[in-house]
Design an enzyme around this catalytic site. Structure first.
Site, PDB file in Angstrom:
ATOM      1  CD  GLU A 118      -2.223  25.818  41.197  1.00 32.77           C
ATOM      2  OE1 GLU A 118      -1.434  26.569  41.818  1.00 32.77           O
ATOM      3  OE2 GLU A 118      -2.778  24.832  41.720  1.00 32.77           O
ATOM      4  CG  ASP A 143      -6.117  15.141  54.650  1.00 30.77           C
ATOM      5  OD1 ASP A 143      -5.325  14.283  55.102  1.00 30.77           O
ATOM      6  OD2 ASP A 143      -6.119  15.493  53.449  1.00 30.77           O
TER       7      ASP A 143
END
Length: 203
Positions: A118, A143
């Protein structure tokens, strides 16, 4: 008169030496084949890698186009994100848990806890997170599209600009603006992926 019969003397072959010789010849032959293969190994490996990537792309195309027909999201964006996020289906998250897009899990959803990178406070960090587990790649793609359609709990319109985009460049910029990923160069990477593999031809 007695005729004497002489046996012609013959040399006995040394079996261990013969076997050793044959073994050495075999090793030399195999080595020559390996050397020949290595001479073009890098090119063949690259071609094999490109083929596997192309196969991954072709696998996703039909359902990505179905999703476009149903919801409007561009196939190039769906496939481009899948290629980037899953390393063409080779990541553990994609190959084992069918999660092509790095979608996080919340609550009682089926999930797996894995390390990820991240971009936080100006630099990359390795962190652990819960990620969705899907029964198939198609379920992951569905999804992912529903995220664009329905948004998130705190903002139902968060990804509307992605659906409304008229080009993959516009859609990629909308993804980054909406905060889909922490990577500050995410839009550029998606655009580069689409252009490198000409994914826009599926739109």
């Amino acid at each position: 008169m007695t005729v004497r019969r002489y046996r012609k003397k013959t040399k006995k072959m040394n079996l261990p030496l013969v076997l050793t010789g044959l073994l050495l010849i075999g090793v030399a032959f195999v080595f020559s084949l390996v050397t020949l293969a290595d001479s073009s190994g890098n090119q063949e490996a690259q071609e094999s890698q490109n083929m596997s990537r192309q196969e991954f792309i072709e696998t996703l195309v039909p359902y990505a186009q179905e999703l476009q027909a149903g919801y409007g999201v561009l196939p190039s964006i769906i496939i481009g994100q899948a290629c980037l996020e899953s390393n063409f289906g080779q990541s553990t998250l994609a190959s084992t848990y069918n999660n092509l897009f790095g979608v996080k899990a919340y609550g009682d959803q089926d999930k797996v806890n894995l390390e990820t990178q991240e971009y936080l406070e100006g630099h990359w960090e390795t962190v652990k997170g819960d990620f969705r587990v899907y029964p198939s790649w198609e379920a992951s793609m569905e999804d992912h599209t529903q995220l664009f359609v329905n948004g998130v709990d705190w903002d139902r319109h968060k990804y509307e600009p992605v659906l409304q985009a008229k080009s993959y460049q516009e859609a990629a910029q909308a993804l980054q603006k909406a905060g889909y990923a922490t990577d500050p160069t995410y839009a550029d990477k998606i655009i580069a992926m689409i252009e490198q593999y000409q994914l826009h031809r599926f739109d």
